[in-house]
Design an enzyme around this catalytic site. Sequence first.
Site, PDB file in Angstrom:
ATOM      1  N   GLY A 191       0.830  -1.213   0.000  1.00 45.83           N
ATOM      2  CA  GLY A 191       0.000   0.000   0.000  1.00 45.83           C
ATOM      3  C   GLY A 191       0.852   1.244   0.000  1.00 45.83           C
ATOM      4  CG  ASN A 192      -0.175   4.736  -1.476  1.00 44.79           C
ATOM      5  OD1 ASN A 192      -0.888   5.537  -0.891  1.00 44.79           O
ATOM      6  ND2 ASN A 192      -0.548   4.154  -2.623  1.00 44.79           N
TER       7      ASN A 192
END
Length: 403
Positions: free
Chosen positions: A207-208
């Site tokens: 993810g980020n």
Amino acid sequence: MASSKKVLLGVTGSIAAYRALDVARLLRQDGNDVQMVATRSALRFFPRLNGEVFTGHPVYSELFDSNGGGVRHIELADRSHLLLVAPASADFIAKLSIGLADDLLSTICLAVTCPIVIAPAMEEKMYFHPAIQAHLETLRSRGVHEIPPEKGSLASGKEGVGRLQSPERIRKEVRHLLNMSDCWSGIRVLISAGPTYEPIDAVRFLGNRSSGKMGYALAESALSRGAVVTIVSGPTSLPVPIGARVFQIETAREMEETMCREFPSHDLCIMAAAVADYRIQSPSGAKRKKDGTDWAISLTENPDILAGLSRKKKPGQFLVGFAAETDMDSSLLIGKSRRKGVDILLANDVSRPGIGFSSDENDLTLVTPLGEVLPLGRNTKRILAGQALDEIRRRWKSVEDGS
Ligand code: PMT
């Protein structure tokens, strides 16, 4: 600047209530039809007759009276283009936040579909009290505009923040909002927000740090301008902006599918999402167990959703992308806006602390493929969202007008 709009002016109990008469006078000078609704406390600060002289209409305050008051809140709500509450007392802000409807004005507030603007006025300690700030935050998240109080002498005789903004400033804000809601009314806006999660196995993902705040702030600003808003959102913990249609997705490919399906029925599309550029080639359906060896993961490139949308863009549609950069070189940004095929690129430096990913503030630079570079400066994401939409609308309109 005659606008001939119906403005409902709510006045609540505050020493500043008498200044609402000046607000009414200025709004009428702009050609608006001003109808005043005053709470009982407000009418302790000025005679009803003054309100009637300044607006040219009866001043209503009772929910129930013998002259058809029972449905008055619906009639007044339905006919208004904008509801301004000035001054808005601490008590009224709390009521509005929790949806209490125990008098005519608070009941109207629940029935209107037009933009609501509040101009608080109270002592500084009250304004900054965490309870009032939390109520204001709730109201902002519902698209209520605040005209914050200014610093000046207060009813207590002390100097501080809490004084009702000047009637002239309130007039300017109302003018701006009425013009804006004219420009945005009925416009269909599609906004992507938040991160994408790319599964590694049954429990892990790539993810980020995107929180969705930038995209949701744009959605709230567009809603408060009267636009019809659809959000395609990656996983976030943010409340859904009231009035928006939201599609929740997880992966870049799910976002691509939803954006491509929704894009043809929207006028403006803004890609604020932080889309993962890569996904795991073969995610495992089960949880990978530790076995004392290293784990090599092979990544494959995700589709570029924005570039794909630009190829599908029809005349009349307007496409805005974001750029998360660590190098804000203008020529690189202009090149990126051309490569992505957008009408506008909003660039932010994600290497600077306090802005960009997850924070409440950002610092945006607007770039166009024609080489325009306009810094919008550092501000809260909410304020920047409003500024960005104004700039977008201006440029989009000049494309529409052929100028
Ligand atoms: O969500 P917040 O915590 O509020 O943070 C806001 C933000 C930093 C995420 C936001 O301001 C921002 O910069 N969003 C874009 C992030 C990004 O993916 O930038 P990029 O330079 O990698 O991509 C450029 C554009 O292409 C973006 O509009 C992006 O949505 C889009 N893109 C990127 C990759 C991809 N595979 N498909 C895309 O459509």
